[in-house]
Design an enzyme around this catalytic site. Structure first.
Site, PDB file in Angstrom:
ATOM      1  N   GLN A  82      17.457  20.999  46.914  1.00 35.17           N
ATOM      2  CA  GLN A  82      18.604  20.096  46.760  1.00 35.17           C
ATOM      3  C   GLN A  82      18.171  18.645  46.557  1.00 35.17           C
ATOM      4  O   GLN A  82      18.924  17.719  46.827  1.00 35.17           O
ATOM      5  CB  GLN A  82      19.525  20.206  47.977  1.00 35.17           C
ATOM      6  CG  GLN A  82      20.196  21.560  48.082  1.00 35.17           C
ATOM      7  CD  GLN A  82      21.226  21.600  49.184  1.00 35.17           C
ATOM      8  OE1 GLN A  82      22.260  20.942  49.112  1.00 35.17           O
ATOM      9  NE2 GLN A  82      20.952  22.365  50.221  1.00 35.17           N
ATOM     10  N   ARG A 112      28.395  24.759  46.794  1.00 38.15           N
ATOM     11  CA  ARG A 112      29.506  24.108  47.489  1.00 38.15           C
ATOM     12  C   ARG A 112      30.643  25.082  47.705  1.00 38.15           C
ATOM     13  O   ARG A 112      31.536  24.847  48.512  1.00 38.15           O
ATOM     14  CB  ARG A 112      30.055  22.906  46.691  1.00 38.15           C
ATOM     15  CG  ARG A 112      29.135  21.713  46.491  1.00 38.15           C
ATOM     16  CD  ARG A 112      28.436  21.296  47.722  1.00 38.15           C
ATOM     17  NE  ARG A 112      27.112  21.908  47.800  1.00 38.15           N
ATOM     18  CZ  ARG A 112      26.374  21.926  48.900  1.00 38.15           C
ATOM     19  NH1 ARG A 112      26.835  21.407  50.010  1.00 38.15           N
ATOM     20  NH2 ARG A 112      25.184  22.502  48.912  1.00 38.15           N
ATOM     21  N   LYS A 133      22.722  23.087  58.749  1.00 37.61           N
ATOM     22  CA  LYS A 133      21.784  22.001  58.964  1.00 37.61           C
ATOM     23  C   LYS A 133      22.378  20.897  59.835  1.00 37.61           C
ATOM     24  O   LYS A 133      21.732  20.423  60.775  1.00 37.61           O
ATOM     25  CB  LYS A 133      21.423  21.476  57.575  1.00 37.61           C
ATOM     26  CG  LYS A 133      20.890  20.106  57.492  1.00 37.61           C
ATOM     27  CD  LYS A 133      20.868  19.696  56.028  1.00 37.61           C
ATOM     28  CE  LYS A 133      22.252  19.237  55.626  1.00 37.61           C
ATOM     29  NZ  LYS A 133      22.280  17.914  55.007  1.00 37.61           N
ATOM     30  N   THR A 134      23.603  20.524  59.562  1.00 37.88           N
ATOM     31  CA  THR A 134      24.229  19.468  60.359  1.00 37.88           C
ATOM     32  C   THR A 134      24.436  19.929  61.792  1.00 37.88           C
ATOM     33  O   THR A 134      24.251  19.170  62.738  1.00 37.88           O
ATOM     34  CB  THR A 134      25.577  19.061  59.739  1.00 37.88           C
ATOM     35  OG1 THR A 134      25.373  18.812  58.353  1.00 37.88           O
ATOM     36  CG2 THR A 134      26.103  17.805  60.398  1.00 37.88           C
ATOM     37  N   ASP A 164      17.800  13.192  58.084  1.00 38.61           N
ATOM     38  CA  ASP A 164      18.586  14.146  57.316  1.00 38.61           C
ATOM     39  C   ASP A 164      18.208  14.024  55.839  1.00 38.61           C
ATOM     40  O   ASP A 164      17.774  12.964  55.395  1.00 38.61           O
ATOM     41  CB  ASP A 164      20.076  13.796  57.521  1.00 38.61           C
ATOM     42  CG  ASP A 164      20.987  14.880  57.015  1.00 38.61           C
ATOM     43  OD1 ASP A 164      20.509  16.006  56.772  1.00 38.61           O
ATOM     44  OD2 ASP A 164      22.198  14.606  56.868  1.00 38.61           O
ATOM     45  N   GLU A 165      18.367  15.076  55.074  1.00 35.49           N
ATOM     46  CA  GLU A 165      18.105  15.035  53.628  1.00 35.49           C
ATOM     47  C   GLU A 165      16.724  14.457  53.314  1.00 35.49           C
ATOM     48  O   GLU A 165      16.575  13.597  52.450  1.00 35.49           O
ATOM     49  CB  GLU A 165      19.176  14.194  52.908  1.00 35.49           C
ATOM     50  CG  GLU A 165      20.611  14.566  53.214  1.00 35.49           C
ATOM     51  CD  GLU A 165      21.107  15.786  52.450  1.00 35.49           C
ATOM     52  OE1 GLU A 165      20.273  16.520  51.873  1.00 35.49           O
ATOM     53  OE2 GLU A 165      22.320  16.014  52.469  1.00 35.49           O
TER      54      GLU A 165
END
Length: 727
Positions: free
Chosen positions: A246, A600, A31-32, A215-216
């Site tokens: 998330q 993670r 995503k980043t 973002d997010e």
DNA sequence: ACACTGTGAGTTTTT
DNA sequence: CTCACAGTGT
């Protein structure tokens, strides 16, 4: 810029330059990378001017990272891209626009501590029964009202809050206003208000910020959603990236519907799904998919990976939290012996309070670690004191800061004196500092006491503006004789506190050195510094250091990845938290948190729970978390077993044979002379080998040994727990 | 009027 | 274990 490193879906998202775009990015799907490449693509390929781009994140860490990565991708203009946290963006905007709402531009941001202290005073002054409403409860209610709607007063009425709550809220808002102060939620809400009521301002920002990236997005709350909507509704060049699975900030007002209904809000939006996971093994993804599939109302998506092999997931049943910590540490130590590095490991937990025991054992094993969150540097009393003086200098109406510093150092001003002063101030409609400086109608005794402080401000005002920030702070410290205060009143901790103050000064020096006013920002250094400090979060304070084990809450771990993840404290009532047990919606959020934690891990995942755990003082027995079963790593415990704590963890059935058994937990041995080592003694450490005791600090259970090992390294250990023997 | 000491209660996650 | 408050000592 090289687009060939992107997969088809990622590339599609990067190249869809115009029009609304929703990128549903599963954990670890790059995503980043998409966000940063998209920014680079807009500039390099589409010829968009960098200053037309706004990227919004939630944390400073994310903003910093994005800035860095974009910087390395684009050939020019990276510094004029606006990359901000939502709060940072609002704070900046308000420093030039807030006067439109009747506030002064020199407004102050109140952090949580200040908020609570203000609410505490209101509870007292309004005679609210603090058994019915604690400070914390009221602050939660207020924050919810501000986060979930654009009209908090109406919200409180619609949710049938009793009269006293609504009155407390009114009073809270009034006092903030009187202090020319904003809480975190106000930053967002006020920005919305500006946009809604001042079309010319909105037009300016719309025209300037023609390409917006968020973002997010799943974590946006009502005001944040509205800010994005207002800015983007017209040009519709809006790209939001997120993962409904998330969404873990519902308790802070985040509304998962914002992402679920993006296509409705921006008709014709393109949706790109990133489902290929580049981070974890199939085994880990399976467990993650297992848990999250128990949630309802998800956007359908299935993560997949090409990495099919990997170690099985381990589950460790500990007898108590110390056994758990010891198991984790010996796992790490043993992996390190085989060549792993400390930075490969993260220990994730639900609450900060779980870090203490872990830290103790990490120390005793000689493992370097870093705890994210916890008590931030800027939360230390001495640091807050100095900053409060500066805040009051910058914003003389800031009554909370006045309360903080009026009797620090001691000036003999207690509640009686304060009562007199505040009555006088409110009668005259003045802030406390102004009333103190112009003591009309105050008793001579009080005037005398206040003199010490007023002198300081008369003096420092003349320096403000002419002295650099650090000099100003140093002058202030002199004037209030802060060092003498620490030496007299904080004897025991004098050294540490003094060190904090020095550290603060050096932070200021750095800040001032790097300070470059950005165009359109008429702030001076002090203003900018104070804003920065207020929006500084505890998770930002520590930069990711290589060579250390990382300890953090699950919330703080979002967006990060580690080779090996220990997810500990998987016990009913702890994770999921007891507050969520009866509420299916809250359980779903805890489950998403579990999903975040599991994803993670790149290669190894170790889950653990303790049968007994210390919770505020006394030991209580606990039951394994339902998530263990939901992940498919533990057989359902029979009811009888659950109580007896006899349910057996097992190792991923698929590769059972390859799984190592749990290593015998290392029991800290309190040998009779374990804590009797003294300087100069020769010792042997189980892991580090031979060394000499260099110094002994503290006593009793907090006794620490500094050991110089023969290889030249020095390390510190808890005397009672370190695997050290005399030689 | 303030400072200090002992008792009683309560704890999630964060910009 | 840590914060808030009540009661006592200066």
């Amino acid at each position: 810029m090289d687009l060939s490193i992107l997969n088809d879906r990622q590339r599609e998202a990067v190249e869809y330059a115009e029009g609304p775009l929703l990128v549903l990015a599963g954990a670890g799907s790059g995503k980043t990378r998409v966000l940063t490449h998209r920014i680079a693509y807009l500039i390099e390929h589409e010829g968009i001017a960098p200053y037309n781009i706004l990227a919004l994140t939630f944390t400073n860490k994310a903003a910093r990272e994005m800035r860095e990565r974009v910087n390395s991708l684009v050939s020019y203009g990276a510094s004029s891209i606006w990359v901000f946290t939502f709060h940072g963006f609002c704070a900046r905007l308000l420093s030039s626009e807030i006067d439109k709402l009747g506030y002064k531009r020199s407004y102050t941001i109140y952090d949580e501590q200040e908020q609570l202290s203000l609410i505490g005073k209101i509870i007292k002054d309004l005679n609210i029964n603090d058994k019915d409403y604690s400070k914390r409860m009221l602050s939660d209610i207020f924050s919810k009202a501000k986060n979930q709607s654009l009209n908090p007063v109406e919200y409180l009425e619609l949710t049938f809050q009793p009269r006293e709550v609504r009155e407390a809220f009114r009073e809270y808002e009034k006092r903030l206003k009187d202090s020319n102060a904003l809480d975190f939620d106000d930053l967002l809400l006020f920005t919305v208000r500006i946009f809604e009521n001042f079309p010319d301002v909105l037009d300016y920002y719309r025209d300037r910020l023609r390409y917006i990236l968020v973002d997010e997005y799943q974590d946006t709350n009502m005001p944040q959603y509205r800010i994005v909507e207002l800015l983007a509704k017209q040009h519709r060049n809006i790209c939001v990236v997120g993962d409904d699975d998330q969404s873990i900030y519902g308790w802070r007002g985040a509304d998962i519907r914002n992402i679920l209904e993006f296509e409705k809000d921006f008709p014709g939006a393109k949706v790109v799904r990133l489902e290929q996971n580049y981070r974890s093994t199939a085994i880990i993804l399976k467990a993650a998919n297992n848990v999250i599939s128990k949630n309802s109302g998800r956007k359908p998506k299935t993560l997949w990976t090409q990495v099919t092999s990997g170690p099985p997931i381990e589950v460790y049943q500990a007898s108590d939290e110390r056994d758990e910590a010891s198991y984790i540490c010996s796992s790490i130590a043993s992996a390190i012996r085989k060549g792993a590095r400390c930075s490969d490991f993260a220990i994730l937990y639900r609450t900060h309070s779980q870090s203490r025991v872990l830290e103790m054992y990490l120390k005793s094993f000689g493992l370097d670690y870093i705890v994210y969150g916890g008590i931030s540097f800027f939360a230390r009393a001495e640091v807050k004191d100095v900053i409060a003086y500066l805040k009051l200098l910058y914003n003389p109406a800031d009554n909370e800061s006045f309360y903080r510093i009026i009797n620090t150092p001691k000036r003999g001003i207690g509640s009686k004196s304060l009562e007199e002063l505040s009555e006088n101030a409110s009668k005259r409609g003045l802030p406390l500092l102004a009333a103190a400086m112009d003591p009309e109608g105050l008793s001579p005794a009080l005037i005398k006491k206040l003199e010490k402080l007023t002198k300081v401000y008369v003096e420092i005002y003349t320096s403000y503006g002419s002295l650099p920030l650090v000099k100003l702070a140093e002058r202030l410290l002199e004037l209030i004789e802060y060092d003498a205060y620490l030496a007299e009143d904080k004897k025991d901790t004098y050294e540490a506190r003094k060190e904090s103050v020095v550290e603060l000064l050096s932070y200021m020096l750095d800040y001032e050195k790097d300070f470059a006013p950005i165009e359109g920002d008429d702030d001076d250094v002090l203003a900018s510094f104070l804003k920065n400090v207020a929006l500084f979060s505890s998770t930002d304070s520590t930069s990711a250091e290589s060579g250390t084990v990382t300890l953090m809450t699950l919330h703080a771990a979002k967006g990060l990845e580690f080779d090996t993840v220990f997810l500990c404290g998987l016990e009913a009532g702890l994770f999921p938290t007891s507050k969520s047990l009866l509420n299916p919606e809250l359980i779903e959020e805890e489950r998403r948190l579990c999903y975040v934690g599991v994803t993670r891990a790149k290669r190894r995942l170790i889950l653990s729970y303790a049968l007994r755990r210390m919770r505020y003082g006394s030991t209580e027995s606990s039951v394994p978390s339902q998530f263990l079963e939901e992940m498919g790593v533990m057989k359902a415990a029979k009811p009888k077993e659950a109580m007896g704590g006899a349910s057996r963890p097992y190792y991923d059935g698929a590769s059972r044979a390859a799984a190592p058994g749990p290593t015998a937990p290392f029991k800290p041995t309190r040998t009779k002379d374990a804590s009797n080592f003294k300087t100069g003694d020769r010792i042997r450490h189980r892991i580090f080998g031979l060394g000499t005791v260099a110094s002994v600090e503290g006593s009793g259970s907090t006794k620490l040994l500094v050991i110089c090992f023969d290889n030249g390294q020095s390390r510190k250990f808890a005397a009672d727990f370190a695997p050290i023997t005399g030689v």
